[in-house]
Scaffold this motif. Structure first.
Motif, PDB file in Angstrom:
ATOM      1  N   HIS A 248      63.508  -9.877  31.134  1.00  0.00           N
ATOM      2  CA  HIS A 248      62.577  -8.759  31.297  1.00  0.00           C
ATOM      3  C   HIS A 248      62.055  -8.740  32.719  1.00  0.00           C
ATOM      4  CE1 HIS A 248      62.525  -7.969  27.061  1.00  0.00           C
ATOM      5  NE2 HIS A 248      62.287  -9.228  26.826  1.00  0.00           N
ATOM      6  N   ILE A 249      61.648  -7.574  33.125  1.00  0.00           N
ATOM      7  CA  ILE A 249      60.935  -7.503  34.405  1.00  0.00           C
ATOM      8  C   ILE A 249      59.596  -8.171  34.156  1.00  0.00           C
ATOM      9  CG2 ILE A 249      59.873  -5.959  36.070  1.00  0.00           C
ATOM     10  CD1 ILE A 249      61.906  -3.835  35.077  1.00  0.00           C
ATOM     11  N   LYS A 250      59.275  -9.110  35.001  1.00  0.00           N
ATOM     12  CA  LYS A 250      58.044  -9.845  34.739  1.00  0.00           C
ATOM     13  C   LYS A 250      56.831  -9.070  35.231  1.00  0.00           C
ATOM     14  CE  LYS A 250      59.705 -13.764  36.524  1.00  0.00           C
ATOM     15  NZ  LYS A 250      59.574 -15.094  37.086  1.00  0.00           N
ATOM     16  N   LEU A 251      55.882  -8.870  34.396  1.00  0.00           N
ATOM     17  CA  LEU A 251      54.619  -8.272  34.806  1.00  0.00           C
ATOM     18  C   LEU A 251      53.538  -9.325  34.624  1.00  0.00           C
ATOM     19  CD1 LEU A 251      54.736  -4.657  33.395  1.00  0.00           C
ATOM     20  CD2 LEU A 251      55.132  -5.446  35.712  1.00  0.00           C
ATOM     21  N   ILE A 252      52.537  -9.220  35.490  1.00  0.00           N
ATOM     22  CA  ILE A 252      51.496 -10.241  35.477  1.00  0.00           C
ATOM     23  C   ILE A 252      50.458  -9.886  34.425  1.00  0.00           C
ATOM     24  CG2 ILE A 252      49.742 -11.313  36.931  1.00  0.00           C
ATOM     25  CD1 ILE A 252      51.611 -10.216  39.274  1.00  0.00           C
TER      26      ILE A 252
ATOM     27  N   LEU B 245      47.396 -10.317  34.254  1.00  0.00           N
ATOM     28  CA  LEU B 245      46.075  -9.929  34.726  1.00  0.00           C
ATOM     29  C   LEU B 245      46.021  -8.477  35.231  1.00  0.00           C
ATOM     30  CD1 LEU B 245      43.504 -11.872  35.015  1.00  0.00           C
ATOM     31  CD2 LEU B 245      43.786 -11.400  37.444  1.00  0.00           C
ATOM     32  N   LEU B 246      47.161  -7.770  35.172  1.00  0.00           N
ATOM     33  CA  LEU B 246      47.213  -6.400  35.685  1.00  0.00           C
ATOM     34  C   LEU B 246      46.072  -5.545  35.158  1.00  0.00           C
ATOM     35  CD1 LEU B 246      50.828  -5.001  35.624  1.00  0.00           C
ATOM     36  CD2 LEU B 246      49.380  -5.644  37.535  1.00  0.00           C
ATOM     37  N   TYR B 247      45.347  -4.930  36.045  1.00  0.00           N
ATOM     38  CA  TYR B 247      44.295  -4.025  35.589  1.00  0.00           C
ATOM     39  C   TYR B 247      44.559  -2.590  36.011  1.00  0.00           C
ATOM     40  CZ  TYR B 247      42.122  -3.495  40.161  1.00  0.00           C
ATOM     41  OH  TYR B 247      41.885  -3.180  41.464  1.00  0.00           O
ATOM     42  N   LEU B 248      45.533  -2.410  36.914  1.00  0.00           N
ATOM     43  CA  LEU B 248      45.944  -1.059  37.282  1.00  0.00           C
ATOM     44  C   LEU B 248      47.264  -0.793  36.600  1.00  0.00           C
ATOM     45  CD1 LEU B 248      45.524  -0.943  41.161  1.00  0.00           C
ATOM     46  CD2 LEU B 248      44.015   0.051  39.452  1.00  0.00           C
ATOM     47  N   ASP B 249      47.514   0.446  36.243  1.00  0.00           N
ATOM     48  CA  ASP B 249      48.834   0.795  35.759  1.00  0.00           C
ATOM     49  C   ASP B 249      49.740   0.930  36.967  1.00  0.00           C
ATOM     50  OD1 ASP B 249      51.088   1.788  34.703  1.00  0.00           O
ATOM     51  OD2 ASP B 249      50.223   3.650  33.938  1.00  0.00           O
ATOM     52  N   PRO B 250      50.704   0.032  37.107  1.00  0.00           N
ATOM     53  CA  PRO B 250      51.538   0.102  38.300  1.00  0.00           C
ATOM     54  C   PRO B 250      52.500   1.283  38.260  1.00  0.00           C
ATOM     55  CG  PRO B 250      52.321  -1.635  36.863  1.00  0.00           C
ATOM     56  CD  PRO B 250      51.122  -1.034  36.196  1.00  0.00           C
ATOM     57  N   GLY B 251      52.652   1.912  37.109  1.00  0.00           N
ATOM     58  CA  GLY B 251      53.550   3.050  36.973  1.00  0.00           C
ATOM     59  C   GLY B 251      54.972   2.588  36.735  1.00  0.00           C
ATOM     60  N   SER B 252      55.554   2.980  35.614  1.00  0.00           N
ATOM     61  CA  SER B 252      56.913   2.523  35.279  1.00  0.00           C
ATOM     62  C   SER B 252      57.890   2.931  36.371  1.00  0.00           C
ATOM     63  CB  SER B 252      57.382   3.146  33.976  1.00  0.00           C
ATOM     64  OG  SER B 252      56.385   3.033  33.016  1.00  0.00           O
TER      65      SER B 252
ATOM     66  N   MET C 119      57.703   0.792  39.441  1.00  0.00           N
ATOM     67  CA  MET C 119      58.247  -0.556  39.254  1.00  0.00           C
ATOM     68  C   MET C 119      59.781  -0.505  39.216  1.00  0.00           C
ATOM     69  SD  MET C 119      55.584  -2.491  39.189  1.00  0.00           S
ATOM     70  CE  MET C 119      55.591  -4.030  38.277  1.00  0.00           C
TER      71      MET C 119
ATOM     72  N   THR D  46      58.567 -10.435  40.274  1.00  0.00           N
ATOM     73  CA  THR D  46      57.811  -9.228  39.963  1.00  0.00           C
ATOM     74  C   THR D  46      57.822  -8.256  41.141  1.00  0.00           C
ATOM     75  OG1 THR D  46      56.309 -10.789  38.927  1.00  0.00           O
ATOM     76  CG2 THR D  46      55.596  -8.495  39.007  1.00  0.00           C
ATOM     77  N   PRO D  47      58.084  -6.989  40.898  1.00  0.00           N
ATOM     78  CA  PRO D  47      57.897  -5.986  41.961  1.00  0.00           C
ATOM     79  C   PRO D  47      56.422  -5.935  42.363  1.00  0.00           C
ATOM     80  CG  PRO D  47      59.098  -5.054  40.083  1.00  0.00           C
ATOM     81  CD  PRO D  47      58.563  -6.378  39.641  1.00  0.00           C
TER      82      PRO D  47
ATOM     83  N   VAL E  47      52.977  -4.701  42.342  1.00  0.00           N
ATOM     84  CA  VAL E  47      52.238  -3.855  41.390  1.00  0.00           C
ATOM     85  C   VAL E  47      51.395  -2.803  42.110  1.00  0.00           C
ATOM     86  CG1 VAL E  47      52.173  -5.555  39.543  1.00  0.00           C
ATOM     87  CG2 VAL E  47      50.338  -5.518  41.233  1.00  0.00           C
TER      88      VAL E  47
ATOM     89  N   ARG F 156      52.703   1.732  44.047  1.00  0.00           N
ATOM     90  CA  ARG F 156      52.325   3.125  43.821  1.00  0.00           C
ATOM     91  C   ARG F 156      51.003   3.443  44.514  1.00  0.00           C
ATOM     92  NH1 ARG F 156      51.040   6.026  38.055  1.00  0.00           N
ATOM     93  NH2 ARG F 156      49.238   4.658  38.031  1.00  0.00           N
TER      94      ARG F 156
ATOM     95  N   TYR G 231      60.999   8.272  34.904  1.00  0.00           N
ATOM     96  CA  TYR G 231      60.661   7.127  34.049  1.00  0.00           C
ATOM     97  C   TYR G 231      59.226   7.178  33.544  1.00  0.00           C
ATOM     98  CZ  TYR G 231      64.960   5.275  36.030  1.00  0.00           C
ATOM     99  OH  TYR G 231      66.253   5.105  36.414  1.00  0.00           O
TER     100      TYR G 231
ATOM    101  N   SER H 148      58.293  -0.461  31.234  1.00  0.00           N
ATOM    102  CA  SER H 148      58.987  -1.374  32.138  1.00  0.00           C
ATOM    103  C   SER H 148      59.026  -2.799  31.586  1.00  0.00           C
ATOM    104  CB  SER H 148      58.363  -1.343  33.536  1.00  0.00           C
ATOM    105  OG  SER H 148      56.979  -1.543  33.454  1.00  0.00           O
ATOM    106  N   HIS H 149      58.143  -3.107  30.607  1.00  0.00           N
ATOM    107  CA  HIS H 149      58.207  -4.427  29.963  1.00  0.00           C
ATOM    108  C   HIS H 149      59.515  -4.606  29.205  1.00  0.00           C
ATOM    109  CE1 HIS H 149      54.129  -5.919  30.587  1.00  0.00           C
ATOM    110  NE2 HIS H 149      53.775  -4.655  30.545  1.00  0.00           N
TER     111      HIS H 149
ATOM    112  N   ASP I  96      62.341  -3.083  29.772  1.00  0.00           N
ATOM    113  CA  ASP I  96      63.551  -2.788  30.510  1.00  0.00           C
ATOM    114  C   ASP I  96      64.452  -4.023  30.515  1.00  0.00           C
ATOM    115  OD1 ASP I  96      65.401  -2.366  32.698  1.00  0.00           O
ATOM    116  OD2 ASP I  96      64.178  -0.576  33.070  1.00  0.00           O
TER     117      ASP I  96
END
Lengths: 71, 461
Positions: A2-6, A8-15, A18, B145-146, B148, B151, B215, B220-221, B223
Motif C-alpha cells: 500500500h501507499i504508506k500514509l502517516i 498523524l495526518l490531519y490534512l487531507d492530502p488529496g488522493s 498523492m 510516503t509521498p 502530504v 497539494r 482520482y 489512496s490507502h 491503491d
C-alpha cells in the motif's frame, strides 16, 4: 504494497495529489540523481572531493544548494 | 485560570494550539505530538533552522498546559510584531516564503523529518525576512510516503505565484477568497494555455489539477500499486518545485506609482525638509509602532523604522510594495514590514467564524498613523467625507501625522480634471474642522514649495 500514509495526518492530502506524485516518482528521482551525480563529477574535476551521503541517499549539501542558488 | 484565551486560528492541527495567558502568547504541545517534537529538538534540526533564521525560536516553560490531559509541553514562542497574510504580500514576499518552505522541508529531510503542512499562513516576516512560525509543522519522515503537503504547497504558493507572474499580478487577491489556497483547476483555467508545455507548471498545476479530478474519489490507502515514493523522489519533488518557483518572475514595469518620486514636483531640498518635519513629529510622539498608510515604496516609513520603531508600510500598489520589499533586502533594513493594502477596502476578518484571519484594523492599534499625500485619494477619488477619514484613522492609533493636499495642488487637480467638483468641504478649514472632532492638533508645518500642510495630531480622550 500500500501507499504508506502517516497516521498523524490531519490534512487531507488529496488522493489525486498523492497518486500524481507516485506516477512521477521515477522521473523526479531520476532527474534528481542525475543532477547530484553530475555535480559530483564536476566537483571531482575541481578536486573538491565527493559528496555526503545520508542514509545511502544522495543529497545536495548546503554548500551545493547555495552553489545551485547562485546559478 | 483567568486571562486564558485559545487563539481563534489555532484549531486545525491536533498536535497542539496557541493560547494567550495574561497577555503572553504560548503554544501547547500535545502528547500525541511528543515523539515528533522530541525528534525536532533532539536531531539538531530546531537549532539549525533557528540559527538560519528559518524558524521562530521558543523557550520551553514550566507553566501549566491549558489542556492538562492532552498537554506535553508549553512553549513561549518569539513574538512577531505584526501578523500579515499572503494576500497582503508582494510577489517576491510570497516567492521568498515559498522558497523558505521548500528549503525547510529539504533540511528536515536530511534530519529524518518532513513538513506535514505547507500553509502560507505559517510564514511570517520578521526583520524583512520570511520565517516559519509553526513549530508543530514537522513530523518524522516515513520513507515511501509521498509529500502530504504537496497539494497545499501548490495551492498556497505555486498557483498564486504563477497567476501573478503569468496572468495578472492582481490575481494574488484570489487568496482572500480561497483561504486554503487557489484551487488548481481554477489556476489552470486562468493561466495561459502554454503552461502545459512548461515542465514544472505543466506537472505541478496542469497535470496535478487533472489528477485531482480523475482520482477525486479514489482511496489512496487502497491503491495497490507496487511503487512507493523514495526519499530520492521526494528530494527530486522539492527540487522541481524550487526550480519552478524560481523560474517565476514579475517585473513591475509601467505601473501607476513605480516612479512616483521621480515624477512629482518636489525638489531635493523640499523633500529633505519634509523628511525633517516628519522626524521632528516622530520625536515628539515617541510611538512604539507606526502604520504608514499609502506608504508607496516606504521612503517616509524609513524615517520611523530607522529610529528603531516597528513600522508597517502599507500601499495599494503591488509595484510599490514590491519595490519596498526589494529595497529592504538590499539595505538589510530592520523594523519594516511592507504590506499590500487597499484602504478603501482593507483586509477583512475571514475564515471560520470570521476569526481565523484578522481584519487590518483588528491588528491594531498602532502607536502612530502616518498618512502622507493620501487624504485627497480617500476624500476625492473615493468620496469619503473628511470626518469619516478622521474617525477611521483615530480608531487605528493615538497619534497621527497627516499631510493635507489642498485643491490647488497639481495632484488634486489631476483627480478633479475628469469629474464634477462636489467637494465644497475640501479646504484647509474644512479639513481642520473635521479632524478636530477626533484629534487635537499638536503641530503644523507648511511643506516647502507647495501648498501642502503637515500636521501632528493626538486623539481626543
Amino acid at each position: 504494497m500500500h501507499i504508506k500514509l502517516i497516521p498523524l495526518l490531519y490534512l487531507d492530502p488529496g488522493s489525486g495529489s498523492m497518486i500524481l506524485q507516485i506516477v512521477i516518482a521515477a522521473a523526479l528521482g531520476g532527474a534528481y540523481a542525475v543532477k547530484v551525480y553530475w555535480k559530483k563529477i564536476k566537483r571531482l574535476f575541481r578536486g573538491k572531493g565527493a559528496d555526503e551521503e545520508v542514509d545511502g541517499t544522495a543529497v545536495l549539501t548546503e554548500d551545493q544548494q547555495q552553489e545551485n542558488d547562485v546559478r | 485560570m483567568s486571562g486564558n484565551q485559545i487563539h481563534s486560528a489555532s484549531f486545525r492541527d491536533p498536535s497542539g494550539f496557541l493560547f494567550k495567558r495574561d497577555g503572553i502568547l504560548y503554544r501547547q504541545v500535545n502528547q500525541t505530538y511528543r515523539s515528533h517534537y522530541d525528534l525536532l529538538m533532539g536531531s539538531g534540526l530546531y537549532e539549525q533552522l533557528v540559527k538560519k533564521g528559518a524558524l521562530v525560536s521558543h523557550q520551553e516553560t514550566d507553566i501549566a498546559p491549558l489542556d492538562p490531559d492532552a498537554g506535553y509541553k508549553v512553549l513561549q514562542p518569539e513574538v512577531i510584531p505584526f501578523i500579515s497574510y499572503p494576500y497582503e504580500w508582494s510577489f517576491s514576499m510570497l516567492k521568498d516564503a515559498a522558497l523558505l518552505t521548500l528549503e525547510i522541508c529539504n533540511l528536515s529531510l536530511q534530519k529524518g523529518m518532513v513538513l506535514k503542512d505547507a500553509s502560507a499562513y505559517n510564514i511570517q516576516f520578521l526583520e524583512g525576512k520570511p520565517v516559519l512560525i509553526d513549530t508543530l509543522s514537522f513530523e518524522r519522515y516515513d520513507e515511501g510516503t509521498p509529500w502530504v503537503a504537496y497539494r497545499q504547497f501548490c495551492q498556497h504558493f505555486l498557483a498564486p505565484l504563477a497567476l501573478m507572474a503569468l496572468t495578472d499580478i492582481r490575481l494574488g487577491q484570489l487568496l482572500r477568497v480561497h483561504i486554503d489556497g487557489i484551487p488548481l483547476d481554477l489556476a489552470n483555467e486562468l493561466l495561459p494555455g502554454k503552461v502545459r508545455w512548461n515542465l514544472g507548471l505543466g506537472t505541478h498545476i496542469t497535470l496535478h489539477a487533472q489528477a485531482q479530478q480523475k482520482y477525486a474519489k479514489a482511496d489512496s490507502h487502497k491503491d495497490d500499486r507496487k511503487k512507493v515514493f523514495s526519499k530520492n523522489a521526494l528530494f527530486g519533488l522539492l527540487d522541481s518545485l524550487k526550480n519552478t518557483v524560481k523560474s517565476l518572475q514579475w517585473k513591475p514595469a509601467g505601473t501607476e506609482w513605480a516612479n512616483y518620486y521621480e515624477i512629482t514636483n518636489y525638489s531635493g531640498s523640499a523633500f529633505e525638509e519634509k523628511k525633517a518635519v516628519i522626524r521632528k513629529f516622530l520625536d515628539i510622539a515617541q510611538p512604539d509602532s507606526v502604520w504608514d498608510l499609502g506608504a508607496n515604496n516606504g521612503v517616509f516609513s524609513r524615517l520611523a523604522s530607522e529610529k528603531g520603531i516597528f513600522t508597517v508600510a502599507a500601499d495599494i500598489d503591488p509595484a510599490a510594495v514590491e519595490s519596498d520589499y526589494q529595497n529592504i533586502q538590499s539595505e538589510n533594513a530592520k523594523n519594516l514590514l511592507p504590506l499590500l493594502l487597499d484602504l478603501t477596502n482593507p483586509s477583512a476578518a475571514s475564515g471560520w467564524n470570521n476569526e481565523e484571519r484578522d481584519s487590518f484594523a483588528g491588528r491594531g492599534p498602532a502607536g502612530l498613523v502616518m498618512a502622507l499625500a493620501l487624504v485627497h485619494h480617500l476624500a476625492i477619488s473615493n468620496n469619503v467625507p473628511l470626518d469619516r477619514v478622521a474617525a477611521s484613522f483615530a480608531a487605528m492609533g493615538q497619534w497621527l501625522i497627516i499631510e493635507f493636499v489642498p485643491k490647488q495642488d497639481s495632484q488634486v487637480q489631476k483627480l478633479l480634471s475628469s469629474r464634477l467638483d462636489i467637494f465644497d468641504n475640501y479646504t484647509t478649514e474644512g479639513f481642520e474642522e473635521s479632524f478636530q472632532r477626533y484629534y487635537h492638533i499638536q503641530e503644523k508645518a507648511a511643506v516647502a514649495e507647495s501648498d501642502r500642510i503637515l500636521y501632528l495630531m493626538k486623539v481626543r480622550r
